[in-house]
Design a protein around this motif. Structure first.
Motif, PDB file in Angstrom:
ATOM      1  N   ALA A 247       0.852  -1.193   0.000  1.00  0.00           N
ATOM      2  CA  ALA A 247       0.000   0.000   0.000  1.00  0.00           C
ATOM      3  C   ALA A 247       0.884   1.238   0.000  1.00  0.00           C
ATOM      4  O   ALA A 247       1.800   1.357   0.821  1.00  0.00           O
ATOM      5  CB  ALA A 247      -0.908   0.001   1.229  1.00  0.00           C
ATOM      6  N   THR A 248       0.604   2.156  -0.909  1.00  0.00           N
ATOM      7  CA  THR A 248       1.421   3.352  -1.043  1.00  0.00           C
ATOM      8  C   THR A 248       0.547   4.525  -1.472  1.00  0.00           C
ATOM      9  O   THR A 248      -0.674   4.391  -1.580  1.00  0.00           O
ATOM     10  CB  THR A 248       2.582   3.111  -2.035  1.00  0.00           C
ATOM     11  N   ASP A 249       1.186   5.682  -1.720  1.00  0.00           N
ATOM     12  CA  ASP A 249       0.411   6.878  -2.048  1.00  0.00           C
ATOM     13  C   ASP A 249       0.525   7.291  -3.506  1.00  0.00           C
ATOM     14  O   ASP A 249      -0.261   8.123  -3.966  1.00  0.00           O
ATOM     15  CB  ASP A 249       0.852   8.054  -1.167  1.00  0.00           C
ATOM     16  N   GLN A 250       1.500   6.752  -4.239  1.00  0.00           N
ATOM     17  CA  GLN A 250       1.654   7.072  -5.659  1.00  0.00           C
ATOM     18  C   GLN A 250       2.069   5.812  -6.406  1.00  0.00           C
ATOM     19  O   GLN A 250       2.690   4.917  -5.817  1.00  0.00           O
ATOM     20  CB  GLN A 250       2.706   8.163  -5.869  1.00  0.00           C
ATOM     21  N   PRO A 251       1.744   5.722  -7.699  1.00  0.00           N
ATOM     22  CA  PRO A 251       2.162   4.541  -8.464  1.00  0.00           C
ATOM     23  C   PRO A 251       3.679   4.375  -8.432  1.00  0.00           C
ATOM     24  O   PRO A 251       4.414   5.352  -8.586  1.00  0.00           O
ATOM     25  CB  PRO A 251       1.674   4.851  -9.888  1.00  0.00           C
ATOM     26  N   PRO A 252       4.175   3.168  -8.215  1.00  0.00           N
ATOM     27  CA  PRO A 252       5.628   2.947  -8.206  1.00  0.00           C
ATOM     28  C   PRO A 252       6.197   2.998  -9.612  1.00  0.00           C
ATOM     29  O   PRO A 252       5.451   2.937 -10.597  1.00  0.00           O
ATOM     30  CB  PRO A 252       5.745   1.544  -7.610  1.00  0.00           C
ATOM     31  N   PRO A 253       7.527   3.088  -9.738  1.00  0.00           N
ATOM     32  CA  PRO A 253       8.161   3.031 -11.058  1.00  0.00           C
ATOM     33  C   PRO A 253       7.800   1.731 -11.773  1.00  0.00           C
ATOM     34  O   PRO A 253       7.469   0.726 -11.124  1.00  0.00           O
ATOM     35  CB  PRO A 253       9.656   3.089 -10.732  1.00  0.00           C
ATOM     36  N   PRO A 254       7.857   1.714 -13.111  1.00  0.00           N
ATOM     37  CA  PRO A 254       7.455   0.529 -13.880  1.00  0.00           C
ATOM     38  C   PRO A 254       8.151  -0.760 -13.478  1.00  0.00           C
ATOM     39  O   PRO A 254       7.516  -1.824 -13.456  1.00  0.00           O
ATOM     40  CB  PRO A 254       7.791   0.918 -15.324  1.00  0.00           C
ATOM     41  N   ASP A 255       9.444  -0.686 -13.137  1.00  0.00           N
ATOM     42  CA  ASP A 255      10.153  -1.928 -12.795  1.00  0.00           C
ATOM     43  C   ASP A 255       9.645  -2.518 -11.481  1.00  0.00           C
ATOM     44  O   ASP A 255       9.514  -3.744 -11.344  1.00  0.00           O
ATOM     45  CB  ASP A 255      11.671  -1.717 -12.757  1.00  0.00           C
TER      46      ASP A 255
ATOM     47  N   ALA B 233       5.238 -11.294  -8.959  1.00  0.00           N
ATOM     48  CA  ALA B 233       5.184 -12.049  -7.709  1.00  0.00           C
ATOM     49  C   ALA B 233       3.769 -12.322  -7.250  1.00  0.00           C
ATOM     50  O   ALA B 233       3.548 -13.074  -6.291  1.00  0.00           O
ATOM     51  CB  ALA B 233       5.948 -11.297  -6.619  1.00  0.00           C
ATOM     52  N   GLY B 234       2.774 -11.697  -7.919  1.00  0.00           N
ATOM     53  CA  GLY B 234       1.388 -11.892  -7.515  1.00  0.00           C
ATOM     54  C   GLY B 234       0.982 -11.057  -6.320  1.00  0.00           C
ATOM     55  O   GLY B 234      -0.027 -11.348  -5.657  1.00  0.00           O
ATOM     56  N   ALA B 235       1.779 -10.019  -6.008  1.00  0.00           N
ATOM     57  CA  ALA B 235       1.454  -9.144  -4.876  1.00  0.00           C
ATOM     58  C   ALA B 235       0.507  -8.034  -5.344  1.00  0.00           C
ATOM     59  O   ALA B 235       0.696  -7.453  -6.403  1.00  0.00           O
ATOM     60  CB  ALA B 235       2.730  -8.533  -4.289  1.00  0.00           C
ATOM     61  N   ARG B 236      -0.487  -7.757  -4.541  1.00  0.00           N
ATOM     62  CA  ARG B 236      -1.462  -6.730  -4.876  1.00  0.00           C
ATOM     63  C   ARG B 236      -0.892  -5.349  -4.582  1.00  0.00           C
ATOM     64  O   ARG B 236      -0.197  -5.146  -3.593  1.00  0.00           O
ATOM     65  CB  ARG B 236      -2.720  -6.964  -4.061  1.00  0.00           C
ATOM     66  N   LEU B 237      -1.196  -4.387  -5.447  1.00  0.00           N
ATOM     67  CA  LEU B 237      -0.776  -2.993  -5.252  1.00  0.00           C
ATOM     68  C   LEU B 237      -2.012  -2.147  -5.005  1.00  0.00           C
ATOM     69  O   LEU B 237      -2.968  -2.155  -5.800  1.00  0.00           O
ATOM     70  CB  LEU B 237      -0.038  -2.482  -6.497  1.00  0.00           C
ATOM     71  N   THR B 238      -2.032  -1.395  -3.902  1.00  0.00           N
ATOM     72  CA  THR B 238      -3.129  -0.483  -3.626  1.00  0.00           C
ATOM     73  C   THR B 238      -2.565   0.919  -3.434  1.00  0.00           C
ATOM     74  O   THR B 238      -1.536   1.090  -2.756  1.00  0.00           O
ATOM     75  CB  THR B 238      -3.945  -0.895  -2.388  1.00  0.00           C
ATOM     76  N   ILE B 239      -3.226   1.905  -4.025  1.00  0.00           N
ATOM     77  CA  ILE B 239      -2.726   3.279  -3.994  1.00  0.00           C
ATOM     78  C   ILE B 239      -3.783   4.168  -3.350  1.00  0.00           C
ATOM     79  O   ILE B 239      -4.945   4.186  -3.777  1.00  0.00           O
ATOM     80  CB  ILE B 239      -2.391   3.777  -5.406  1.00  0.00           C
ATOM     81  N   ALA B 240      -3.383   4.894  -2.336  1.00  0.00           N
ATOM     82  CA  ALA B 240      -4.296   5.773  -1.598  1.00  0.00           C
ATOM     83  C   ALA B 240      -4.587   7.020  -2.423  1.00  0.00           C
ATOM     84  O   ALA B 240      -3.667   7.667  -2.940  1.00  0.00           O
ATOM     85  CB  ALA B 240      -3.695   6.160  -0.264  1.00  0.00           C
ATOM     86  N   ALA B 241      -5.855   7.349  -2.553  1.00  0.00           N
ATOM     87  CA  ALA B 241      -6.251   8.549  -3.283  1.00  0.00           C
ATOM     88  C   ALA B 241      -6.399   9.711  -2.313  1.00  0.00           C
ATOM     89  O   ALA B 241      -6.879   9.544  -1.194  1.00  0.00           O
ATOM     90  CB  ALA B 241      -7.583   8.302  -3.999  1.00  0.00           C
TER      91      ALA B 241
END
Length: 254
Positions: free
Chosen positions: A229-237, A245-253
């Protein structure tokens, strides 16, 4: 005492950032370096600010402990992440939190929840959530670090290894596509690794400034947790590594 409108603006900027260079102040105020130095002098004379080599700091903040100072860094981003994660946790659930500024923000966002079972090595988190709303709080023992007021070492790791929780949450210092999750202290990395292994859901919380960094000690790869969980989209890599890895990404709006 505020001596002028510009003095008020200097204090406002310092209140937001803690410390700031003379050059940056001059640029942001649209004045010369010499003008900034003249403006800073009466503020330093009356104790409002502290002068350092090429920079100034707010006197009240310079006296803070390192952990308190880190709580001020990217505070709004951490608060957004914490609020988003808190909304996914239900009353009566069990949560394990390691020490960290973002997990401390999460503890504050959980003050509206009831009957939580909380396992942590952080005295700040334990103090925040204990004795309220019918919560049970279990704090790992061991030597408390003077920086964060958190317990580390073999006894702390053995203590939390006895628990299985709904949500295991760590705050991380560095995320890199090649290195995975890393931190800067061996004991913190070892404790975080154990926390991730104790939850049905294993969650990493971090603001965007930690992307692309590498710490000294590896915590795990991207397959070592279920969600970031983070606040901005991570870099493409990093985004690609999470997907692989099958890990979910969630971004706080905001």
């Amino acid at each position: 005492m505020i001596h002028s409108k510009r003095h008020g603006e200097i204090l406002r900027l310092l209140n937001e950032e803690g410390t700031i260079t003379i050059a940056s102040l001059a640029e942001r105020l649209g004045v010369s370096l010499e003008t900034v130095r003249r403006d800073v002098k009466p503020l330093a004379d009356d104790g409002s600010v502290l002068k350092m080599h090429g920079a100034v700091g707010l006197a009240s903040i310079m006296g803070e402990a390192p952990f308190e100072r880190r709580m001020r860094e990217n505070a709004e981003a951490k608060r957004l992440i914490a609020r988003m994660v808190a909304a996914t946790i239900r009353d009566g659930e069990a949560i394990m939190l390691d020490t960290g500024t973002t997990t401390s923000f999460l503890a504050r966002e959980l003050l509206g929840h009831r009957r939580l079972t909380v396992v942590t090595n952080s005295s700040d988190i334990a103090r925040t959530l204990a004795t309220v709303n019918g919560n049970k709080v279990y704090m790992a023992g061991g030597e408390l670090h003077s920086d964060s007021g958190a317990a580390f070492g073999i006894s702390a790791i053995e203590f939390v290894s006895r628990f299985s929780v709904d949500h295991a949450v760590i705050s991380i210092g560095a995320v890199d596509a090649a290195a995975g999750l890393t931190d800067y202290e061996l004991e913190e990395a070892e404790f975080a690794r154990m926390v991730l292994s104790r939850g049905q859901r294993s969650l990493v919380v971090t603001d965007h400034t930690k992307f692309g960094r590498q710490g000294l000690v590896r915590v795990c790869g991207f397959d070592g947790f279920s969600e970031l969980a983070t606040d901005q989209p991570p870099p493409p890599d990093i985004a690609a590594a999470l997907t692989h890895a099958g890990a979910r990404l969630t971004i706080a709006a905001a």
